[in-house]
Design an enzyme around this catalytic site. Sequence first.
Site, PDB file in Angstrom:
ATOM      1  N   TYR A  77       7.969 -22.322  30.629  1.00 57.52           N
ATOM      2  CA  TYR A  77       8.425 -20.995  31.035  1.00 57.52           C
ATOM      3  C   TYR A  77       9.687 -21.196  31.858  1.00 57.52           C
ATOM      4  O   TYR A  77       9.668 -21.925  32.849  1.00 57.52           O
ATOM      5  CB  TYR A  77       7.341 -20.291  31.850  1.00 57.52           C
ATOM      6  CG  TYR A  77       6.142 -19.936  31.013  1.00 57.52           C
ATOM      7  CD1 TYR A  77       6.197 -18.868  30.115  1.00 57.52           C
ATOM      8  CD2 TYR A  77       4.971 -20.678  31.080  1.00 57.52           C
ATOM      9  CE1 TYR A  77       5.104 -18.548  29.318  1.00 57.52           C
ATOM     10  CE2 TYR A  77       3.875 -20.361  30.292  1.00 57.52           C
ATOM     11  CZ  TYR A  77       3.954 -19.296  29.412  1.00 57.52           C
ATOM     12  OH  TYR A  77       2.873 -18.985  28.622  1.00 57.52           O
ATOM     13  N   LEU A 134       0.881  -1.164   0.000  1.00 55.91           N
ATOM     14  CA  LEU A 134       0.000   0.000   0.000  1.00 55.91           C
ATOM     15  C   LEU A 134       0.923   1.218   0.000  1.00 55.91           C
ATOM     16  O   LEU A 134       1.595   1.498   0.986  1.00 55.91           O
ATOM     17  CB  LEU A 134      -0.880  -0.007   1.256  1.00 55.91           C
ATOM     18  CG  LEU A 134      -1.725   1.253   1.488  1.00 55.91           C
ATOM     19  CD1 LEU A 134      -2.826   1.366   0.438  1.00 55.91           C
ATOM     20  CD2 LEU A 134      -2.320   1.237   2.886  1.00 55.91           C
ATOM     21  N   GLY A 138       0.563 -16.509  27.098  1.00 56.52           N
ATOM     22  CA  GLY A 138      -0.821 -16.959  27.203  1.00 56.52           C
ATOM     23  C   GLY A 138      -1.555 -16.895  25.880  1.00 56.52           C
ATOM     24  O   GLY A 138      -2.716 -17.264  25.786  1.00 56.52           O
TER      25      GLY A 138
END
Length: 557
Positions: free
Chosen positions: A218, A139, A310
């Site tokens: 984690y 664009l 998450g």
Amino acid sequence: MSVERVPVLIVGAGYAGLSAATLLAWRGVPCRLVERRASTSRLPKAHGINRRSMEVLRVVPGLEDALFAASRAGANESTLIIAESVTSPPIETLVTKISLDATPVSPSRICTAGQDRVEPVLLRFARENGADVRFSTTLERFSQRDDGVDAILRDEASGQETTVLADYMIAADGAGGTIRDVGGVKMEGPGVLADTISVLFEADLDSILPGGGFALYYLRNPAFSGAFVTCDEPNHGQINIEYDSTRDQASDFDEERCEALVRQSLGVADLAVKILDIRPWQMAALLADRMSFGRVFLAGDCAHITPPVGGLGGQTAIQDAADLAWKLALVVKGQAAPTLLDSYEIERRPVARIAIARSIANYVERLLPDRQDIRIREDEYGLLETAMGYRYRSDAIIADEFDDGACVEDPLRPSGAPGTRLAHVWLRRGEETISSHDLIGRDFMLFTGPDGGDWIEAARRIALRSKAPLGVCRLGFDVDDPEGLFLPRLRISPEGALLVRPDGYIAWRSRGRSPDPFATLEASFARVRGFDTGQSSGSHAAAFADASGSGHHHHHH
């Protein structure tokens, strides 16, 4: 220079852009999607599609199965663990409500596929449904007129420029997108939370990881904090490692250093590692002050940047696109007033706000327990409420007396109130068991109790007159409710009725019968689609005031 017309121009082929193209094309709205890159993502940036996202995508026939086919792990097969390294004893195993079987909440299952697998599936379905998707196309610039958007597109291969006149434009050009700048949109919030390096690698993971499925660790390592995640290609993995930008630069992370980080993350000192990709990025939390300007609508990361802890960033993008798709389709076809589009930002921006807060909370809880100060407590809700239980309030919802002003509700205890997601209940249709959610998706749907024949008759008359898609479902006639759960969960009597939008959100409810079901339903159905019902005759206006209750005020923009 050639000039082409299209109802909707979409810029950016990430989750937001591809979902919008697929859902608009499936709804019969011609759209063009342009993406400056040469192809879909080669990297599994985001992982997993949650139940709510699967609900909005599964309305397209075949798409749900295709997404599961693209994933190496089975549905719901996810392990989330906090540990020092992948092979050290877990500090905590995060078996959240989300990782359990949630059939009480949704007919959908979690798909664990990475972005590199999901995007080609969405692309295929967008094209099969008639979307015009062009890669290596930028664009160059655009301007707005009262009646549309003038966009100048450039084909990077040939250098050729084309002018496209679009009725509407969806900006889905990502976190670094520039379309929002043209509209003077400002990004607000905590900003950058961490400098991160992402490493995609190949190693003998089968010997390290127990069992199959999708695994996310984690890592609270003495040397760093970060995460490890399995990918859809066997023996491929990804680590995201935080670094201190006052000590290190992104350029310091060469192959040798990244190999060492992979070994540390996995806790295997002599592992052979092949590095496939090294990419620096910043973890941030930001929300646009507006999600639209004129005929341009911002969707996904260009409107809200969510910390990727998450997986709510990709979900919010897919769900933004789904919201725009059904609203734009009605407006483009003349079945709703353009003012319906005002509800996009009003409904979706608060969802992004709570997704960001929940993601920051996840980040603190899972990785940085000593950084409680960065949490946005007033916008924090539970995982399930944030993902599946968010509420909408806008002119496309007719509130009733049950509105306590809460941002979310517990999807396991649905209220049936307008602005909440339709409860999932297993029903019987002939010989098959279906979910209440299998009855929605393309059209508005009027659900009534077994004694709601008057509502059904009214709905059939309105559907013929209003030329807008309105289906009907009468319990005990069109479907059976063997467990008798549906009416109690919707909180309507056997004479009551419930109008559900194409996105599965309840737009209006009548707990019992009405003295004038036709006028009541006609006014409500018009109002939900943005038509001002004040123009109708006095009897309609009176019935309408009666139906909506006095608590709700109409605000004009």
